[in-house]
Design an enzyme around this catalytic site. Structure first.
Site, PDB file in Angstrom:
ATOM      1  N   ASP A   1      36.755 -10.849 -27.630  1.00  0.00           N
ATOM      2  CA  ASP A   1      35.303 -10.652 -27.697  1.00  0.00           C
ATOM      3  C   ASP A   1      34.852  -9.772 -26.541  1.00  0.00           C
ATOM      4  O   ASP A   1      35.534  -9.655 -25.515  1.00  0.00           O
ATOM      5  CB  ASP A   1      34.563 -12.003 -27.661  1.00  0.00           C
ATOM      6  CG  ASP A   1      34.766 -12.781 -26.359  1.00  0.00           C
ATOM      7  OD1 ASP A   1      35.914 -12.822 -25.855  1.00  0.00           O
ATOM      8  OD2 ASP A   1      33.784 -13.345 -25.845  1.00  0.00           O
TER       9      ASP A   1
ATOM     10  N   GLU B   1      35.482 -15.794 -24.589  1.00  0.00           N
ATOM     11  CA  GLU B   1      35.598 -15.823 -23.128  1.00  0.00           C
ATOM     12  C   GLU B   1      34.278 -15.440 -22.461  1.00  0.00           C
ATOM     13  O   GLU B   1      33.909 -15.994 -21.423  1.00  0.00           O
ATOM     14  CB  GLU B   1      36.699 -14.862 -22.662  1.00  0.00           C
ATOM     15  CG  GLU B   1      37.141 -15.065 -21.214  1.00  0.00           C
ATOM     16  CD  GLU B   1      36.306 -14.317 -20.201  1.00  0.00           C
ATOM     17  OE1 GLU B   1      36.369 -14.652 -19.011  1.00  0.00           O
ATOM     18  OE2 GLU B   1      35.555 -13.385 -20.582  1.00  0.00           O
TER      19      GLU B   1
HETATM   20 ZN    ZN Z   1      37.079 -10.341 -19.508  1.00  0.00          ZN
END
Ligand code: ZN
Length: 381
Positions: free
Chosen positions: A87, A147
């Site tokens: 992501d 993340e």
């Molecule tokens: Zn990163």
């Protein structure tokens, strides 16, 4: 190693373009799924069909995909894990105004540095080892999709994988080619005051101002900073009210705290959870304080396990003619979780570049071969 990458630089850059040109904003499950499918396809083209594959549904968050390829020796041994998030912070549509492009040594594009290059780097590190006939450990590539928004879905899978790894490598952006051995931990807080709206001229006494109440809380929040212990506080946004002549019915501030010590993380999180309005606001029943405090990532500090891994990395670097000087940085990564468990982890092994989360995000093409060789060295037996 480096020579192999340099000889195949066009292919490496094309692989990078392929996955950078799949937009994967953390909040868009449809795009995340499509991006993950493309990354999986690329990985299989580059390394062959994985010997093992497991997908953990992420719900609203991006799914976690684990791909494993065997090492060169037949004996079963612990894999080396590369943890990569697919992501990015860039919203859908960014590519239409900012496609991947190259100017001299600079390669720019949304997410190239943080951290799509790390995925391509992992694949090419194994290719380089195979091509040179250098024995290497089994590889586990762990692709996570949340993340940038706290690793809610990724964290348990990452922690389990790291516990079953010889070492976990995190090819997040490097610090000018240097690994990162210390990262700050974080506390996020959303502080909201609910009040009652009223006309500021006709009947102010019928209102209860959320803006006035929040304004007196802000200095209390800022006072939680302790720079001498590495604890910083930022009130990043402050919003409230609807107009000059309206007593504000709502106000909110978003707070970002960074800490270097776990004890500080606890102190600040506890203090934020214990915030209360001072008088005269406290006794005004029309005002309500709402607190959402998230002490997400613990600080990362060297542990015996990660120091041993770092010693090995320094040896690998020395063989490549490089001297490493690990750095401390403010930003947190998934390595924070692994380090907190006392497991061996090396972070900041990825691209050389600047501007993660910023419009000048770029990587240096001259850093691709050296960083890939460094990663490859940690995969050798
Ligand atoms: Zn990163």
């Amino acid at each position: 190693m480096e020579q192999f990458i340099t000889e195949h630089l066009d292919d490496v850059l094309e692989d990078l373009r392929r996955i950078v040109h799949c937009e994967t904003p953390s909040q868009d499950k449809t795009l995340l799924d499509a991006g993950l499918a493309e990354i999986r396809a690329l990985a299989c083209e580059r390394l062959g069909e994985p010997a093992h594959e497991a997908r953990t549904p992420g719900g609203a968050f991006g799914d976690v995909l684990e791909l494993r390829w065997p090492g060169s020796s037949v004996e079963a041994e612990q894999p080396v894990t590369s943890v990569c998030h697919y992501d990015t912070v860039w919203p859908a549509g960014t590519l239409s105004v900012w496609p991947m492009s190259i100017e001299g040594d600079r390669l720019t594009g949304p997410g190239v540095l943080d951290m799509k290059f790390g995925i391509v780097q992992t694949l090419w590190a194994v290719r380089a080892l195979r091509s040179a006939g250098i024995p290497h450990a089994p590889l586990r590539l762990l692709l996570t999709g949340d993340e940038e928004i706290g690793s809610v879905a990724g964290r348990p899978v990452i922690e389990a994988a790291a516990a079953d790894s010889r070492v976990t490598l995190v090819p997040e952006p490097s610090a000018s080619g240097q690994p990162k051995d210390r990262r700050k931990g974080m506390v996020f807080a959303d502080v909201t005051v609910h009040g009652v709206e009223a006309h500021a001229g006709l009947e102010p006494e019928n209102g209860a101002s959320a803006v006035h109440a929040l304004a007196v809380l802000v200095p209390q929040i800022v006072a939680l900073a302790a720079p001498e212990r590495g604890t910083t506080v930022n009130v990043g946004t402050l919003q409230g009210g609807t107009g000059r002549n309206v007593v504000a019915g709502q106000a909110q501030c978003l707070v970002d705290v960074r800490v270097t010590e776990t004890a500080e993380q606890e102190r600040v999180a506890d203090a934020l959870r214990a915030l209360s309005l001072p008088e005269p606001y406290r006794s005004d029943e029309r005002l309500r304080l709402e607190l959402d405090v998230d002490a997400n990532r613990p600080p990362m500090n060297p542990t015996p396990a990660s120091e041993a891994a770092m010693a090995q990395l320094k040896q690998v670097a020395a063989a490549l003619g490089r001297e490493l000087a690990p750095r401390m940085v403010g930003g947190a990564s998934d390595a924070n979780f692994i380090s907190a468990l006392g497991l061996p982890v090396l972070d900041g092994l990825g691209a050389v570049g600047e501007g993660p989360h910023a419009w000048h995000e770029h990587i240096l093409i001259s850093g691709i071969a050296p960083q890939t060789a460094l990663l490859a060295g940690m995969l050798t037996e």
